[in-house]
Design an enzyme around this catalytic site. Structure first.
Site, PDB file in Angstrom:
ATOM      1  N   SER A 671      83.315  21.016  64.377  1.00  0.00           N
ATOM      2  CA  SER A 671      81.853  20.955  64.315  1.00  0.00           C
ATOM      3  C   SER A 671      81.278  20.702  65.706  1.00  0.00           C
ATOM      4  O   SER A 671      81.462  21.512  66.606  1.00  0.00           O
ATOM      5  CB  SER A 671      81.423  19.887  63.298  1.00  0.00           C
ATOM      6  OG  SER A 671      80.055  19.997  63.001  1.00  0.00           O
ATOM      7  N   ASP A 744      80.687  28.410  55.363  1.00  0.00           N
ATOM      8  CA  ASP A 744      80.214  27.153  55.957  1.00  0.00           C
ATOM      9  C   ASP A 744      78.848  26.775  55.385  1.00  0.00           C
ATOM     10  O   ASP A 744      77.921  27.573  55.381  1.00  0.00           O
ATOM     11  CB  ASP A 744      80.131  27.290  57.476  1.00  0.00           C
ATOM     12  CG  ASP A 744      80.063  25.953  58.189  1.00  0.00           C
ATOM     13  OD1 ASP A 744      79.300  25.076  57.721  1.00  0.00           O
ATOM     14  OD2 ASP A 744      80.750  25.782  59.194  1.00  0.00           O
ATOM     15  N   HIS A 778      82.292  23.834  55.341  1.00  0.00           N
ATOM     16  CA  HIS A 778      82.386  23.207  56.659  1.00  0.00           C
ATOM     17  C   HIS A 778      83.651  22.364  56.799  1.00  0.00           C
ATOM     18  O   HIS A 778      84.252  22.302  57.866  1.00  0.00           O
ATOM     19  CB  HIS A 778      81.152  22.346  56.911  1.00  0.00           C
ATOM     20  CG  HIS A 778      81.004  21.892  58.331  1.00  0.00           C
ATOM     21  ND1 HIS A 778      80.848  22.774  59.382  1.00  0.00           N
ATOM     22  CD2 HIS A 778      81.009  20.653  58.886  1.00  0.00           C
ATOM     23  CE1 HIS A 778      80.749  22.107  60.513  1.00  0.00           C
ATOM     24  NE2 HIS A 778      80.843  20.817  60.242  1.00  0.00           N
TER      25      HIS A 778
END
Length: 803
Positions: A671, A744, A778
């Site tokens: 991330s 995601d 994610h």
């Protein structure tokens, strides 16, 4: 003609050079596989009285088949339209009960075949346990009788769990309020079959609407119809014999809260119009209080569509917010109103005002207190005692006040006034206990409250319990954990008079287990659980927290791992892996504080590099990467220089110990850590390669802020451009492995970010490899994908770092 042939050959060379691989799933090397493919220990849920505990068993990973079920993505939700529950839920697959004072585990009898259990909830008197079970066609409600350890089905598979927990206990311990699918529910529209009735149109009124890039928004009229469909429920009262009575007719129920005395129910419903740019928590809503029979008492709140928000993290909507029942009263609502119109830019003496409103709401609400910063929370105690906290993001300041709920004219007394990022000064959290309404309120014993603190210091972590006198407003330390080779977490004070405290103790090689500690009887320990270490193969690796300084004097730290048996005298030069995630601070002192504990259990998971300590690598995990902006300077104004300085300091520190070949260093992150990795490889020559997972690389695609950046692109285009690896792709000369989940669901890190960045790097001749993990969001959860990810990382590191 010659020119055309040359061009044709170039295009073909390019095609073959960048052709997509069609790999089947691979598994990592045995040393990594042994750690990754482990059996998960159960998690524990205890009743309020700490007499019984429920052991929850889950699979270590989901499977690709779990991720391959039907899914609707609407209004910020991801829903399985067949079963009517979130498609991201992780299920419990077995339940056992155990007396906390005993050791025998009792299998819960009567569970459904192949159970998929979620939404577990103890009854107020701790004698029953509710849970939902997801079948192939829907969600059922079940109940466990704790005394007999037997489960019974209460409803058919018609429960609506699309918005989370679908039920609430009434105070009688015999009745539950349940969201059920409407009996006349219409089928969902199929976008592949149902033709649109017109174009998609969006327009603006001229007002500013600076929203972040949210995923899974509504896109068209069909989406609106389907969203209303999945959100609509009927409310039923269901008793523990399975008898159901309609309580409220069909509506889009978004929240049901029963008053402490059980006589009133506050119900919030979503209203139209819907939005295509913000998620459902900013859709219009209406909140009505009903009595226990379902008669409407009062509409207590109306919230309009909230597409336009003031700028800044402390911006809030106008009108009533944070509306909830006061825990220490039979039926009193509390709520907050912004006195600055919700806009942090407005200069006012007081930002928020807290109100109280007694049922049945025939009188007006009364003001309780005004606070100079943004309201955060209240811990209710009794008629005369409550603790309120406020905060302000720009200064990182937070204050705690002692207030008198019965006397609004009495000035709040400031108990703490501190920088919330200053972990060394954190006084802890006030302890609570259940009252006569089975609601948590401030625990008070003989004019004393109690605070449990994490106990971070320069010398290490030493959790503590303070006794706080409500008259003198002074604290006295009554217990401090003194472990130097273990980590103790103080979870809950069970008996204030006898000194019984629930704790969890672990070490780097001992799995976290629960104990009762008696702080008044020589700090004696009574074990509750005895979970074993599932990672025996790495119990002898060297693990320590190292501290070092950045060139500007900022204190940094990281957890350093060395392979088992590594000779610290001969000091073989090994390759180094650094895993990190940047964090923003407003002062150097807070940025230099460490919350790492080398005695924390070593739990390898896909989100770190710890696996590779078994393959002869040195690993610096959770390396500190502070980005500091003091005063009026924003942290991101100097993002790149500070990022590189953090990396240099980390490498220098481990190199100074003599353990590494500094020409063989890799960096990785997930991330924002992936964003960090791409920038480090772009703007420094410190690394041999890098691994970036599920990141954002073009900040112009998140133009209204990202992470802690509150300024938009048009205010500081130079900051957005300088921080974007995509904009600087021509500078990338270091091998980079890019990984992203195909689905995601995180704001700003759309899969497109990795795809476009890879195309830029590819076109500019960089050495890069892109791996898109099917069906993953994610965070990655499917076993096939995680094992293949570890294989990809292992192959990449062997090729570009180790060899």
């Amino acid at each position: 003609m010659k020119l055309k042939v040359t061009l044709f050959l170039f295009l073909n060379i390019g095609f073959f050079a960048f052709a997509q691989e069609n790999l089947t799933y691979q598994k990592p090397s045995k040393s990594i596989l042994d750690l990754a493919d482990y059996e998960r220990a159960p998690t524990v849920s205890m009743d309020t009285k700490k007499e019984n505990m429920l052991l929850l068993y889950r699979s270590t990973y989901k499977t690709l088949d779990d991720l391959n079920q039907e899914e609707l993505r609407l209004g910020g939700l991801r829903i399985n339209p067949v079963t009517n529950i979130s498609s991201t839920v992780t299920y419990t697959i077995n339940l056992k009960l155990r007396k906390i004072s005993g050791k025998e585990e009792v299998q819960v009898a009567g569970l459904p075949d192949n159970p998929k259990i979620s939404n577990i909830s103890w009854s107020p008197n701790d004698k029953k346990i509710l849970f939902s079970h997801t079948t192939n066609s829907g969600v059922e409600l079940w109940v466990i009788d704790v005394a007999t350890a037997k489960a019974t089905k209460l409803t058919e598979a018609t429960v609506n769990a699309n918005l989370g927990n679908p039920f609430s206990w009434f105070s009688d311990n015999e009745t539950v309020l349940v969201k059920m699918l409407p009996k006349n529910r219409k089928p969902l529209l199929d976008s592949k079959k149902d033709l649109p009735t017109g174009p998609i149109i969006s327009s603006t009124s001229g007002a500013k609407s600076q929203n972040r890039t949210y995923p899974d928004m509504l896109k068209n009229q069909n989406d609106e119809i389907n969203f209303e469909n999945i959100m609509t429920s009927e409310l039923y009262k269901v008793n523990l014999n399975g008898n159901a009575t309609l309580f409220k007719e069909a509506a889009m129920y978004a929240g049901e809260r029963i008053s402490p005395d059980g006589n009133f129910i506050m119900i919030t419903t979503i209203q139209k119009p819907f939005s295509y740019v913000v998620p459902l928590n900013r859709f219009p809503s209406r909140t009505i209080v009903y009595d226990a029979r379902g008669k409407e008492i009062k509409t207590v709140n109306e919230v309009p569509l909230n597409e336009v928000m003031p700028k800044g993290f402390m911006a809030v909507r106008k009108g009533k917010r944070e509306m909830t029942w006061r825990n220490d009263k039979p039926a009193t609502l509390s709520y907050v109103v912004a006195l600055d119109e919700g806009d942090p830019a407005n200069k006012v003496d007081f930002r928020d005002e807290v109100f109280l409103w007694d049922a049945p709401f025939t009188n007006n609400a009364t003001s309780l207190v005004k606070v100079p910063q943004r309201y955060n929370d209240i811990i209710w105690g009794n008629d005369n005692i409550a603790f309120l906290t406020d905060e302000w993001y720009d200064t990182r300041n937070t204050k705690t006040y002692l207030i008198n709920p019965s006397n609004p004219a009495e000035q709040p007394k400031i108990i703490t006034d501190r920088n919330q990022q200053d972990v060394y000064s954190d006084p802890g959290v006030f302890e609570t206990k259940k009252n006569e309404y089975n609601k948590y309120v401030l625990a008070i014993e003989k004019d004393n409250a109690f605070r449990i603190g994490d106990g971070y210091t320069k010398e290490g972590q030493f959790p503590f319990i303070d006794e706080f006198n409500l008259k003198t407003l002074k604290a006295k330390r009554i217990y401090t954990s003194t472990y130097k080779d273990k980590k103790e977490d103080l979870l809950e004070i069970e008996d204030f008079k006898s000194g019984k405290v629930l704790v969890q103790i672990q070490s780097k090689s001992e799995y976290p287990n629960y104990y009762f500690r008696n702080i008044k009887k020589q700090n004696s320990l009574t074990p509750i659980t005895s979970f074993k270490n599932p990672f025996e193969s790495i119990k002898n690796v060297s693990k320590e927290v190292i501290k070092y300084k950045r060139k500007d004097g900022v204190e940094l730290s990281g957890t350093l791992y060395l392979p088992a048996g590594y000779d610290k005298v001969k000091k073989e030069k090994l390759p180094l892996l650094i895993w990190a995630y940047p964090a923003e601070y407003k002062d150097k002192n807070s940025a230099g504080q460490s919350t790492q504990n080398s005695n924390e259990f070593t739990f390898p998971y896909y989100g770190s590099f710890v696996y590779w300590v078994t393959k002869g690598y040195v690993v610096l995990d959770d390396a500190a990467f502070p980005i500091i902006g003091e005063g009026t300077t924003e942290p991101n104004d100097n993002f790149i220089p500070q990022l590189v300085a953090n990396a240099e300091a980390a490498i220098d520190a481990v190199d100074a110990l003599g353990y590494i070949n500094r020409k063989k260093v890799a960096v990785g992150g997930h991330s924002y850590g992936a964003f960090m990795t791409a920038n480090l490889l772009t703007h420094s020559n410190l690394f041999a390669c890098g691994i970036a997972r599920s990141g954002a690389y073009n900040r112009t695609l998140t133009p209204f802020g990202f992470q802690s950046e509150q300024r938009n692109y048009w205010e500081v285009p130079e900051v957005y451009t300088a921080m974007s690896p995509f904009m600087n792709a021509d500078k990338m000369k270091t091998p980079l492995l890019l990984v992203h989940g195909e689905a995601d669901n995180n704001p700003g890190t759309f899969t497109l970010q990795t795809e476009r960045y890879y195309q830029a790097l590819k076109g500019l001749g960089a050495t890069t490899r892109m791996v898109i993990l099917p069906k993953e969001a994610h965070s990655y959860v499917a076993k096939e994908n995680i094992l293949h990810l570890l294989w990809e990382q292992d192959q990449f590191l062997e090729k570009y770092l180790k060899n």
